[in-house]
Design an enzyme around this catalytic site. Structure first.
Site, PDB file in Angstrom:
ATOM      1  N   ASP A   1      10.266   5.194 -10.075  1.00 58.14           N
ATOM      2  CA  ASP A   1      10.050   5.803 -11.485  1.00 58.14           C
ATOM      3  C   ASP A   1      10.775   7.396 -11.592  1.00 58.14           C
ATOM      4  O   ASP A   1      11.230   7.629 -12.744  1.00 58.14           O
ATOM      5  CB  ASP A   1       8.489   6.180 -11.136  1.00 58.14           C
ATOM      6  CG  ASP A   1       8.094   4.923 -11.600  1.00 58.14           C
ATOM      7  OD1 ASP A   1       8.392   3.333 -11.853  1.00 58.14           O
ATOM      8  OD2 ASP A   1       7.017   5.113 -12.322  1.00 58.14           O
TER       9      ASP A   1
ATOM     10  N   LYS B   1      -0.567  -3.950  -3.322  1.00 54.59           N
ATOM     11  CA  LYS B   1      -1.711  -3.809  -3.264  1.00 54.59           C
ATOM     12  C   LYS B   1      -1.607  -1.839  -3.637  1.00 54.59           C
ATOM     13  O   LYS B   1      -1.549  -1.573  -2.975  1.00 54.59           O
ATOM     14  CB  LYS B   1      -1.689  -3.601  -1.776  1.00 54.59           C
ATOM     15  CG  LYS B   1      -3.510  -3.017  -1.361  1.00 54.59           C
ATOM     16  CD  LYS B   1      -3.894  -2.708   0.163  1.00 54.59           C
ATOM     17  CE  LYS B   1      -5.244  -1.921   0.655  1.00 54.59           C
ATOM     18  NZ  LYS B   1      -5.610  -0.305   0.022  1.00 54.59           N
TER      19      LYS B   1
ATOM     20  N   SER C   1       0.724  -1.029   0.137  1.00 54.15           N
ATOM     21  CA  SER C   1       0.389  -0.537   0.088  1.00 54.15           C
ATOM     22  C   SER C   1       1.027   1.393  -0.340  1.00 54.15           C
ATOM     23  O   SER C   1       1.618   1.200  -0.988  1.00 54.15           O
ATOM     24  CB  SER C   1      -0.778  -0.166   0.988  1.00 54.15           C
ATOM     25  OG  SER C   1      -1.984   0.792   1.230  1.00 54.15           O
TER      26      SER C   1
END
Length: 448
Positions: free
Chosen positions: A309, A323, A298
């Site tokens: 990224d 998740k 999460s």
């Protein structure tokens, strides 16, 4: 993970006489604006309810039948959606604030099976050896088959020092394992830190609570003030089950100057939002290695995904939990409520990690490195320059002026210190530290 509470259209069953539950299908038709199949299904529901009320072998509790129907309706959507009775709301609030007594594990429903996401560090479950991925088959003398998530949470929480028996099955173990655990206060502290070597800091985040951002700033301030600043940072998100979305966003923002952090996209426009990074005056350009594993879920995955990224951190460890959804809690009448999924979230590059997880840049399995006794080889016994007769003595290093050490004030809030020597026997931490040190060496060679 919560993200606000949204008003949606809802209907509530009258809990009086069964035949009056839906009053009239025609009335619902104008209100619900659904298709004919929906009305036929609602009519079927009332027919079954009336039939059971009249002819079942024993008297039936109409309220209970309706609640069970709603429970099944919501619970079958996904593992993170559930219908909750009033008593479940109090337990839900304990997840992000307050103090409660329990055994210290985060659980989820994985294919309708009660599964451990991760044990919380420092708790009875963690100390006893319960692991991420363990399947809980019994709590005390009750089977967890068909047990709701909130029911399992209620059973595992309770008075401090009172025992609870947890039975699990674990991959690779032929027999079930029983743990007799004494409940204790679950620590609210979510951040700890240590200096592994001069200039190389370690930051452990165990969950994302209301105070986590402030705690991280405090710990970073201490690490950054030593040894003329940090040369590198290890951020440990292993076995961190997540928590509050806003904390994950703000913590990611500490290390990013621009670009998207995470985007959430739901079917409703109000459940679609993009969270962006902002530049600030803090200079945190030092390299970062983030540690993750299968218990990182999460909010942990939001932070790891954002830093990965943007090429702001190297991710090391094993693939995270996966998740990639956002939930909200919506109150209903008479103290009931529903928790349900409103959106999926996406990393800055637009990737969904739902059921996939964050894949580390460098995969390293967890292992505790044993201290190896130094063996003296024949090469260690060979004569060196210093052993030769009349060899020149080494020059004495100039002694810098002595600095009087100031007594450090102890912050009771964070008095639990991490053992840096013990951390360096953690294979993943050791690998991360080696990477950071190597990066510093090559940066000097390249003149950067």
């Amino acid at each position: 993970m919560k993200h606000g509470s949204y008003n949606i259209f809802k209907f509530w069953f009258s809990l009086g006489v069964a035949v009056c539950v839906f009053i009239s299908i025609t009335g619902f038709k104008s209100t619900l604006q659904a298709n004919d199949n929906t009305y036929q299904s609602l009519k079927l529901f009332t027919d079954v309810l009336e039939e059971l009320e009249k002819n079942y072998v024993d008297d039936v509790d109409t309220d209970e039948l309706i609640h069970n129907a709603i429970k099944g309706m919501v619970g079958n959507l996904d593992p993170h959606s559930s219908f909750m009775p009033p008593e479940a709301f109090d337990e839900l609030q304990d997840d992000t604030k307050g103090e409660f007594s329990g055994i210290g594990i985060v659980i989820t429903m994985k294919e309708a099976i009660l599964t451990v996401v991760s044990p919380i560090e420092g708790t009875p479950a963690y100390k006893a050896g319960i692991q991420a991925g363990d399947i809980i088959i019994r709590i005390d003398d009750k089977s967890t088959k068909d047990m709701a998530l909130w029911e399992a949470v209620n059973m595992m929480r309770g008075p401090r020092h009172k025992e609870v028996l947890i039975t699990v099955i674990r991959e690779g173990e032929p027999n079930s394992i029983e743990y007799s655990l004494k409940r204790d206060l679950i620590p609210m502290e979510s951040v700890r830190s240590a200096m592994l070597e001069p200039g190389y800091g370690y930051l452990r985040i165990t969950n994302f609570r209301m105070s986590t951002l402030d705690d991280i700033k405090e710990h970073l301030g201490k690490l950054e003030s030593k040894n003329n600043g940090l040369k590198g940072l290890i951020m440990d998100l292993r076995d961190n089950p997540g928590g509050l979305l806003d904390q994950a966003v703000k913590i990611s923002d500490l290390f990013l100057d621009q670009g998207n952090i995470v985007s959430i996209k739901g079917r409703q426009e109000r459940n679609t939002q993009v969270f962006k990074a902002h530049s600030d005056n803090e200079d945190r350009k030092y390299p970062i290695v983030v540690l993750i594993n299968g218990g990182s879920a999460s909010a942990s995955e939001i932070v790891a995904g954002a830093l990965q990224d943007h090429s702001r951190a190297l991710i090391l460890g094993t693939t995270s939990f996966g998740k990639g959804s956002v939930q909200t809690v919506h109150p209903l009448k008479e103290g009931f409520g529903i928790k349900y999924t409103i959106a999926r979230y996406y990393t800055p590059n637009g990737a969904s990690i739902q059921a996939k997880g964050i894949v580390p840049d460098i995969e390293v399995e967890y292992e505790i490195l044993e201290k190896k006794e130094k063996k003296v080889s024949i090469f260690d016994r060979m004569i060196r320059e210093k052993d030769l007769k009349n060899s020149l003595k080494p020059e004495k290093a100039k002694q810098p002026g002595k600095i009087k050490k100031q007594p450090q004030k102890q912050n009771r809030k964070h008095q639990r210190l991490l053992d840096s020597d013990q951390l360096q026997h953690d294979a993943q931490v050791k690998r991360a530290l080696d990477i950071l040190i190597s990066y510093g060496v090559f940066s000097k060679l390249n003149g950067s």
